[in-house]
Design a protein around this motif. Structure first.
Motif, short mmCIF file in Angstrom:
data_model
loop_
_atom_site.label_atom_id
_atom_site.label_comp_id
_atom_site.label_asym_id
_atom_site.label_seq_id
_atom_site.Cartn_x
_atom_site.Cartn_y
_atom_site.Cartn_z
N VAL A 30 0.84 -1.20 0.00
CA VAL A 30 0.00 0.00 0.00
C VAL A 30 0.88 1.24 0.00
O VAL A 30 0.62 2.20 -0.74
N LEU A 31 1.93 1.24 0.78
CA LEU A 31 2.86 2.37 0.87
C LEU A 31 3.49 2.67 -0.49
O LEU A 31 3.53 3.81 -0.93
N ARG A 32 3.96 1.63 -1.18
CA ARG A 32 4.59 1.83 -2.50
C ARG A 32 3.62 2.41 -3.51
O ARG A 32 3.95 3.33 -4.24
N TRP A 33 2.38 1.86 -3.56
CA TRP A 33 1.40 2.37 -4.52
C TRP A 33 0.96 3.78 -4.16
O TRP A 33 0.74 4.61 -5.06
N ALA A 34 0.81 4.07 -2.87
CA ALA A 34 0.43 5.43 -2.46
C ALA A 34 1.54 6.41 -2.82
O ALA A 34 1.28 7.53 -3.25
N LYS A 38 -1.23 6.72 -6.29
CA LYS A 38 -2.49 6.01 -6.50
C LYS A 38 -3.47 6.30 -5.38
O LYS A 38 -3.09 6.46 -4.22
N SER A 39 -4.75 6.34 -5.71
CA SER A 39 -5.80 6.54 -4.71
C SER A 39 -6.07 5.22 -3.99
O SER A 39 -5.63 4.16 -4.45
N ASN A 40 -6.83 5.29 -2.89
CA ASN A 40 -7.19 4.06 -2.18
C ASN A 40 -7.96 3.10 -3.08
O ASN A 40 -7.74 1.89 -3.04
N LEU A 49 -7.16 -5.98 -2.57
CA LEU A 49 -7.73 -5.69 -1.26
C LEU A 49 -9.03 -4.92 -1.43
O LEU A 49 -9.31 -4.41 -2.51
N THR A 50 -9.80 -4.81 -0.35
CA THR A 50 -10.97 -3.93 -0.40
C THR A 50 -10.49 -2.50 -0.16
O THR A 50 -9.41 -2.27 0.39
N ARG A 51 -11.31 -1.56 -0.58
CA ARG A 51 -10.96 -0.15 -0.36
C ARG A 51 -10.81 0.11 1.14
O ARG A 51 -9.92 0.82 1.57
N ARG A 52 -11.70 -0.48 1.93
CA ARG A 52 -11.65 -0.30 3.39
C ARG A 52 -10.34 -0.84 3.96
O ARG A 52 -9.75 -0.23 4.84
N GLU A 55 -7.65 1.61 3.34
CA GLU A 55 -7.75 2.73 4.27
C GLU A 55 -7.20 2.36 5.64
O GLU A 55 -6.52 3.16 6.29
N CYS A 56 -7.48 1.13 6.09
CA CYS A 56 -6.96 0.67 7.39
C CYS A 56 -5.45 0.56 7.37
O CYS A 56 -4.77 0.99 8.31
N TYR A 57 -4.90 -0.02 6.29
CA TYR A 57 -3.45 -0.13 6.18
C TYR A 57 -2.81 1.26 6.14
O TYR A 57 -1.79 1.50 6.78
N ARG A 58 -3.43 2.17 5.40
CA ARG A 58 -2.92 3.53 5.33
C ARG A 58 -2.93 4.17 6.72
O ARG A 58 -1.98 4.83 7.12
#
Length: 84
Positions: A30-34, A38-40, A49-52, A55-58
């Motif tokens: 998630v960190l690399r894509w962000a 990239k958006s969630n 993954l799910t969008r939720r 968001e939790c990982y972020r």
């Protein structure tokens, strides 16, 4: 890329921590894509993954880095993704 003073100070604090924050494999993904901007929703589609979940990982990443907004973490994330 220009970063604000608060972000610069936080990077210095993180640099001098006895142990830098660690991330799970999914958090790192998630960190690399962000860091790539990239958006969630995009990250969820790419990683399966799910969008939720994204968001939790972020949120966990933000907590570990001690930041509150995506703007504060954008530059550190870019730097972290280049180190790997």
């Amino acid at each position: 890329m220009v970063i604000d003073t608060a972000t610069s100070l936080r990077l210095l604090e993180l640099h001098y921590l006895p142990e830098p924050p660690t991330h799970t494999n999914k958090q790192a993904s998630v960190l690399r894509w962000a860091a790539a901007g990239k958006s969630n929703g995009d990250i969820a589609e790419i990683t399966g993954l799910t969008r939720r979940n994204c968001e939790c990982y972020r949120g966990e990443i933000f907590r570990k880095l001690g930041v509150a907004t995506r703007g504060q973490v954008q530059s550190p994330m870019s730097a972290a993704s280049r180190e790997k």
